[in-house]
Structures are given as C-alpha cells and as structure tokens.
Design an enzyme around this catalytic site. Structure first.
Site, mmCIF file in Angstrom:
data_model
loop_
_atom_site.group_PDB
_atom_site.id
_atom_site.type_symbol
_atom_site.label_atom_id
_atom_site.label_comp_id
_atom_site.label_asym_id
_atom_site.label_seq_id
_atom_site.Cartn_x
_atom_site.Cartn_y
_atom_site.Cartn_z
ATOM 1 N N ASP A 173 -1.141 4.003 6.000
ATOM 2 C CA ASP A 173 -2.245 4.597 7.017
ATOM 3 C C ASP A 173 -3.246 4.004 7.012
ATOM 4 O O ASP A 173 -4.305 4.155 7.354
ATOM 5 C CB ASP A 173 -3.000 6.285 6.323
ATOM 6 C CG ASP A 173 -3.196 5.622 4.054
ATOM 7 O OD1 ASP A 173 -3.638 4.227 4.673
ATOM 8 O OD2 ASP A 173 -3.988 7.006 3.979
ATOM 9 N N ARG A 174 -2.958 2.440 6.939
ATOM 10 C CA ARG A 174 -3.889 1.949 7.546
ATOM 11 C C ARG A 174 -5.059 1.520 6.381
ATOM 12 O O ARG A 174 -5.981 0.304 6.347
ATOM 13 C CB ARG A 174 -4.228 1.546 8.570
ATOM 14 C CG ARG A 174 -3.262 1.235 9.446
ATOM 15 C CD ARG A 174 -2.901 -0.043 9.356
ATOM 16 N NE ARG A 174 -1.491 -0.283 9.997
ATOM 17 C CZ ARG A 174 -0.425 0.389 10.136
ATOM 18 N NH1 ARG A 174 0.101 0.556 9.148
ATOM 19 N NH2 ARG A 174 0.645 -0.601 11.134
#
Ligand SMILES: Cc1cc2nc3c(=O)[nH]c(=O)nc-3n(C[C@H](O)[C@H](O)[C@H](O)COP(=O)(O)O)c2cc1C
Length: 225
Positions: free
Chosen positions: A203-204
């Site tokens: 999800d960064r």
C-alpha cells in the site's frame, strides 16, 4: 524505443505481496549491525528468497568535483566495524574515495521487498587482507582483474583479449603465482554512521527505520515513506 514499455504492468508482481511490518517494539535488536546480519542471513539462507549475487551493492561516491557517481560492487565481508569490498584504487571510485572518503551503499533485495542504505566514511583495508583475498580468487578472475586498468580508456576489446592472453601465457610458463596482485588493487571498508532499513509495503506505507550514530551512540527513529 518506439513502443514505450508499460512499466506499471511489469511491476504487477509486487502488488499482492504481504510484507511483514517493521515495528519498533518487535525489532529483534537495537544494534544496526545485528539487524543487518539478520536481514542478510534471511535472504542468504532461504533458497526461495535468494538470487544470484545477493551481496551485490550499489556504491555511490563523490569526488572533489562534487559530482556523485554510482556503480555495483560485491560486498566481500561485514563485521561490527563495517562493510568491505575490493576494487582498483586507481579506478574512478578509488580516486573519488581518496579525494572524499564519504560514501553510501544501497542493498536491494526485491524478493523480500527490502532495501538497506548505509552511509559513512571508507578506510583502506590492510594490504595483507588484499593479498590473502587476491590469492583465494580463481585464476581467471585474477587474470581478468590484472588485465584491466579499471576506468581508463582503451582502444578496443582486442586490447583486453591481448592482455589476457599475455597473462595466461605467463601463468602457464611461470605458474599461477606469477599472476600477483597489482599494486593498485585492494579493499575498502565503509564504516557506517547511518543505516536505514526499509521494508516495502504494497500500500506504499513503507516502513523506514533509521539508525544514526552520534558520539558512539546509535539512536533509532522512524521516518515517513
Ligand atoms: C553485480 C556487479 C558486481 C561488481 N562487483 C565489483 C567489485 O566487487 N569490484 C569492482 O571494482 N567492480 C565491480 N563491478 C564493476 C563495477 O560496477 C564498475 O564497473 C567498476 O568497478 C568500475 O567503476 P568506476 O569506474 O566507477 O570505478 C561489479 C559490477 C556488477 C554489475
């Protein structure tokens, strides 16, 4: 070059990875050298996580002209002092490091979505260590290293082939010992003052745990991805 590659499609492989979070309270150690050892052993000992040359590391240097340059080298050892590699002291990196000992290393292990950044100053390794390591290398590697005046301009590939043939002849006539370590070939050790352990997340919201040394004490902090 006419049809641009769809880089996003190439990256798809990472999308469904479930990476472990790197949480301060779950860190197995507060010693960055020990954590480095644990991460390296992890990729080195798990066949499914391993890939060739997992000790390959990007080394960045900056000489007197303040222009950074990067290239891969092979980490040959690490200890609680630092990370060492071998090269030609007269090469571009060797000259830059003689002008400015500050350097940075970047390991990237894609199968575990991890990178480690290490920054510090280099010192030359003792010549005896270089001789011992040189003598342990396969003959072909020694010939290859001796045939090359690293980073200098040469007329063509044949120039290298000719130099290689000369050295092979020398080894055949006088024995392997004749392929002695060039004066300018030796090791450096990067003595860290900064480590960053980066654990990528799909999800960064990547985890970044930094260790910085201040008067011999390592402090830990988390920085934003
Ligand atoms: C995976 C990999 C490992 C390498 N290992 C070394 C090494 O240990 N020592 C070295 O001098 N060059 C190594 N090289 C070559 C360097 O990347 C570089 O071409 C060479 O050292 C000259 O760099 P310079 O002109 O910036 O000094 C390696 C290259 C690759 C791709």
């Amino acid at each position: 070059m006419d049809t641009p590659l769809d880089i996003q499609a190439w990256r798809a492989i990472y999308r469904n990875m479930s990476e472990p979070f790197l949480l301060e309270e779950k860190l197995p150690t507060r010693d960055p050298f020990v954590l480095f050892d644990l991460w390296f052993r992890d990729v080195a000992t798990h066949r499914e996580l391993s890939f060739e040359e997992l000790n390959a590391v990007c080394l960045s240097t900056v000489g007197r002209d303040s222009r950074p340059s990067s290239r891969m080298v092979l980490m040959k050892a690490y200890s609680t002092k630092g990370v060492s590699f071998y090269t030609n002291y007269d090469s571009r990196k060797g000259v830059q490091l003689s002008e400015n000992p500050n350097a940075s290393m970047l390991f990237y292990w894609p199968k575990v979505h991890r990178q480690i950044r290490i920054e510090g100053e280099v010192e030359k390794l003792p010549m005896e260590a270089a001789v011992a390591y040189w003598n342990s290398r396969p003959l072909a590697s020694r010939i290859g290293s001796k045939a090359s005046k690293q980073s200098t301009t040469i007329p063509d590939r044949q120039f290298l082939e000719d130099r290689k043939a000369e050295l092979e002849k020398l080894a055949a006539e006088q024995g392997e010992e004749a392929i002695s370590k060039p004066e300018s070939w030796g090791g450096f050790i990067l003595i860290p003052r900064y480590f960053e352990f980066w654990q990528g997340q799909s999800d960064r919201l990547h985890d970044r745990i930094v260790f910085e040394k201040d008067s011999d004490v390592w402090t830990l902090k988390r920085i934003s991805p």
